[in-house]
Design a protein around this motif. Structure first.
Motif, short mmCIF file in Angstrom:
data_model
loop_
_atom_site.label_atom_id
_atom_site.label_comp_id
_atom_site.label_asym_id
_atom_site.label_seq_id
_atom_site.Cartn_x
_atom_site.Cartn_y
_atom_site.Cartn_z
N ASP A 85 0.89 -1.34 0.05
CA ASP A 85 -0.04 0.13 0.10
C ASP A 85 0.80 1.17 -0.05
O ASP A 85 0.43 2.32 -0.66
N VAL A 86 1.83 1.27 0.45
CA VAL A 86 3.09 2.24 0.47
C VAL A 86 3.43 2.56 -0.79
O VAL A 86 3.68 3.57 -1.18
N LEU A 87 4.02 1.38 -1.32
CA LEU A 87 4.43 1.60 -2.59
C LEU A 87 3.40 2.22 -3.75
O LEU A 87 3.92 2.82 -4.52
N ALA A 88 2.33 1.68 -3.60
CA ALA A 88 1.22 2.02 -4.41
C ALA A 88 0.90 3.68 -4.22
O ALA A 88 0.56 4.48 -5.24
N ALA A 89 0.79 4.04 -3.03
CA ALA A 89 0.72 5.65 -2.64
C ALA A 89 1.89 6.25 -3.20
O ALA A 89 1.33 7.53 -3.78
N SER A 90 3.09 5.95 -3.18
CA SER A 90 4.07 6.52 -3.79
C SER A 90 4.12 6.87 -5.33
O SER A 90 4.47 7.99 -5.86
N GLN A 91 3.32 6.06 -5.78
CA GLN A 91 3.27 6.07 -7.22
C GLN A 91 2.20 6.84 -7.64
O GLN A 91 1.74 7.21 -8.84
N ARG A 92 1.23 7.29 -6.78
CA ARG A 92 0.04 8.22 -6.87
C ARG A 92 0.34 9.84 -6.76
O ARG A 92 -0.26 10.74 -7.13
N LEU A 93 1.70 10.02 -6.47
CA LEU A 93 2.40 11.30 -6.11
C LEU A 93 2.68 11.79 -7.50
O LEU A 93 3.60 11.36 -8.12
N ALA A 94 1.85 12.91 -8.05
CA ALA A 94 2.11 13.45 -9.44
C ALA A 94 3.15 14.78 -9.28
O ALA A 94 3.18 15.33 -8.14
N PHE A 95 3.97 14.77 -10.42
CA PHE A 95 5.03 15.53 -10.78
C PHE A 95 5.07 15.87 -12.05
O PHE A 95 4.72 15.34 -12.85
N SER A 96 5.55 17.29 -12.40
CA SER A 96 5.70 17.84 -13.65
C SER A 96 7.08 17.46 -13.89
O SER A 96 8.03 17.67 -12.97
N THR A 97 7.38 17.29 -15.32
CA THR A 97 8.71 17.18 -15.72
C THR A 97 8.97 18.38 -16.99
O THR A 97 8.09 18.83 -17.56
N VAL A 98 10.00 19.25 -16.84
CA VAL A 98 10.37 20.22 -17.58
C VAL A 98 11.47 19.86 -18.44
O VAL A 98 12.38 19.31 -18.00
N TRP A 99 11.21 20.43 -19.78
CA TRP A 99 12.33 20.40 -20.78
C TRP A 99 12.71 21.96 -20.69
O TRP A 99 11.78 22.98 -21.04
N LEU A 100 14.03 22.42 -20.69
CA LEU A 100 14.47 23.64 -20.56
C LEU A 100 15.37 23.77 -22.04
O LEU A 100 16.17 23.21 -22.43
N VAL A 101 14.93 24.82 -22.76
CA VAL A 101 15.23 24.75 -24.07
C VAL A 101 16.17 26.17 -23.98
O VAL A 101 16.03 27.31 -23.49
N ASN A 102 17.64 26.04 -24.16
CA ASN A 102 18.65 27.12 -23.88
C ASN A 102 18.94 27.55 -25.12
O ASN A 102 19.73 26.91 -25.94
N LEU A 103 19.02 29.02 -25.32
CA LEU A 103 19.37 29.53 -26.53
C LEU A 103 20.47 30.53 -26.21
O LEU A 103 20.38 31.54 -25.30
N GLY A 104 21.65 30.52 -26.79
CA GLY A 104 22.47 31.63 -26.86
C GLY A 104 22.41 32.38 -28.33
O GLY A 104 22.51 31.82 -29.46
N VAL A 105 22.18 33.67 -28.30
CA VAL A 105 22.06 34.46 -29.30
C VAL A 105 22.92 35.81 -29.53
O VAL A 105 23.55 36.22 -28.60
N GLY A 106 23.14 35.80 -30.76
CA GLY A 106 24.22 37.00 -30.85
C GLY A 106 23.80 38.52 -30.66
O GLY A 106 24.53 39.51 -31.02
N ARG A 107 22.69 38.60 -29.80
CA ARG A 107 22.54 40.04 -29.16
C ARG A 107 21.74 40.03 -27.87
O ARG A 107 21.23 38.81 -27.65
N ALA A 108 21.57 40.97 -26.98
CA ALA A 108 20.96 40.96 -25.79
C ALA A 108 19.69 41.66 -25.51
O ALA A 108 19.08 41.53 -24.65
N ASP A 109 19.20 42.24 -26.69
CA ASP A 109 18.05 43.27 -26.22
C ASP A 109 16.81 42.71 -26.84
O ASP A 109 16.12 43.06 -27.58
N PHE A 110 16.57 41.43 -26.32
CA PHE A 110 15.18 40.95 -26.55
C PHE A 110 14.20 41.53 -25.82
O PHE A 110 12.84 41.83 -26.17
N SER A 111 14.55 41.96 -24.40
CA SER A 111 13.43 42.45 -23.50
C SER A 111 13.95 43.15 -22.44
O SER A 111 14.97 42.93 -21.99
N ASP A 112 13.12 43.92 -21.82
CA ASP A 112 13.50 44.50 -20.60
C ASP A 112 13.27 43.78 -19.37
O ASP A 112 13.51 44.01 -18.24
N ALA A 113 12.29 42.74 -19.68
CA ALA A 113 11.84 41.75 -18.54
C ALA A 113 12.59 40.71 -18.24
O ALA A 113 13.12 40.08 -19.49
N MET A 114 13.11 40.35 -17.38
CA MET A 114 13.87 39.19 -16.98
C MET A 114 13.17 37.84 -17.31
O MET A 114 13.74 36.76 -17.52
#
Length: 441
Positions: free
Chosen positions: A274-303
């Motif tokens: 029952d403990v193993l089953a309970a642990s498998q009901r714990l939901a979580f998200s997975t994130v893919w981070l797309v990292n881009l390096g660009v030849g200029r820096a003035d995309f936005s004033d917002a961080m």
């Protein structure tokens, strides 16, 4: 078999917090991590061409003076302190953050409907604050707090991208100070031109001058007894023994774990079904981070920018070169896009290359990138455990899992040990608290 009085499993923020407390107490301990680096989810990716990205937009906005001092000492005072700038992208508009405090930038007909909903809620006495009952869904809370028009247009649209499920599936016990509800007077005033915006709850932050967020934590690697590349394969709570993938076995007196609960439970000897089953009901998200390096820096004033449109693949971007100019070569900029999935609600069904291509396409469509921009770096990094999903399975399942671990004398800490929404400073403090409990303080 080596005997270790105190064992810490995981060298992320929480595990390092536990290690810090044990080291301060002068006791013998060892910290183990399966990775070849310290920091866990607070790691930093340093590319050979000079671009630096953290695993998500990590900044230190803690007001805890103890944590502030520890981090400042680790970088010998070499940090930048700045005001966090955030905005929102919705249907081609760039809107100040939070939107509910800045209605004047929306179309007039939408402003009228939002204020009308709000006025009706207040008049009927149905407006809800942060103390919503635990059985209420997050969708209900949003409707009662902001009215149906604002709720559906903004937080419910963003929430589905971020949490990977409908807001009817979420509880409200994670909200805390994250969602500000203005008064009707503040709401109307925010719709008038020329009025000063109400700031976000996160205002100022600190960030290491060089090396990314991980620079705050790397000094611990030489200060504490931390063993990397040590993947746990079994924890026997009866024999108080731990086995690692390299064949080493140790015995322990007390153990503190920041390992994600589903992983930890699956590696423990003699776990009831029952403990193993309970642990498998714990939901979580997975994130893919797309990292881009660009030849200029003035995309936005917002961080940081939040995206509400369903046809934009990412839910949020951050610009690490605005946290510290040392995160990119001179004249260059960085964009990190966050794209969320979950095993329970939205399984990953793409490829890293497709995510990169779609991210670049959407950034161009939204006006952040130009057609002639030089993309100097394009990479996608995955973090399996991104955020805890506060669905209606969480509370009951967590009660079973934590009850078993408490009986097994395994103390948990951190976002995925406590299975909560802790920020980095809160995770560090939770590790210290777990260590003090192990010490009997």
């Amino acid at each position: 078999m080596e005997e270790v009085p105190f064992v810490v499993l995981g060298a992320g923020m929480a595990g390092l917090g536990a290690s810090y407390a044990l080291d301060s107490a002068g006791v013998s301990f060892s910290c183990y991590d399966k990775n070849n680096y310290v920091g866990g989810h607070s790691r930093t990716l340093r590319y050979d061409n000079g671009f630096i990205f953290d695993e998500g937009g990590h900044i230190s906005f803690t007001k805890n003076p103890h944590v502030q001092q520890v981090l400042a000492e680790n970088v010998r005072g070499a940090f930048v302190e700045n005001r966090l700038t955030i905005d929102n992208y919705w249907q081609g508009l760039r809107l100040p953050h939070p939107i509910q405090n800045n209605l004047r930038h929306l179309p007039p007909e939408l402003i009228v409907q939002i204020i009308s909903d709000y006025k009706t809620l207040d008049a009927c006495g149905t407006a809800s604050g942060n103390g919503a009952p635990a059985h209420q869904t997050y969708a209900d809370w949003l409707h009662l707090a902001y009215g149906p028009t604002f709720a559906k247009t903004f937080p419910m649209a963003y929430g589905k991208k971020y949490h990977t499920t409908d807001m009817d599936n979420l509880t409200t016990d994670w909200i805390g100070p994250r969602m500000y509800r203005p008064t009707i007077q503040e709401l109307v005033r925010s719709a008038l031109p020329g009025t000063a915006p109400i700031p976000n709850y996160i205002d100022h932050f600190r960030y290491p001058s060089t090396g990314g967020f991980l620079s705050y934590l790397e000094p611990f690697e030489s200060q504490f007894r931390i063993q990397l590349n040590k993947r746990l394969t079994q924890l026997d709570p009866v024999a108080k023994a731990i086995e690692f993938a390299d064949g080493e076995t140790i015995s322990y007196g007390s153990v503190i774990s920041s390992i994600p609960l589903p992983e930890l439970i699956s590696l423990m000897k003699g776990v009831p079904g029952d403990v193993l089953a309970a642990s498998q009901r714990l939901a979580f998200s997975t994130v893919w981070l797309v990292n881009l390096g660009v030849g200029r820096a003035d995309f936005s004033d917002a961080m940081v920018t939040y995206f509400y449109d369903e046809d934009v693949i990412f839910s949020r971007i951050n610009l690490p070169h605005l946290f510290s100019s040392k995160n990119a070569p001179v004249g260059c900029g960085t964009i990190q896009a966050e794209i969320y999935f979950s095993e329970k609600y939205k399984p990953f069904a793409s490829s890293p290359q497709n995510l990169i291509e779609r991210t670049i396409e959407d950034l161009r469509r939204c006006g952040f990138l130009r057609a002639d921009d030089r993309i100097l770096l394009a990479d996608a990094a995955m973090s399996r455990y991104a955020n805890v999903i506060y669905d209606f399975d969480r509370m009951a399942a967590l009660r079973v899992v934590h009850g078993y671990l408490r009986d097994a004398e395994v103390r948990c800490c951190g976002r995925f040990g406590n299975w909560d929404h802790a920020w980095t400073d809160q995770a560090f403090v939770s590790g210290e608290e777990a260590a003090r409990a192990a010490l009997g303080d």
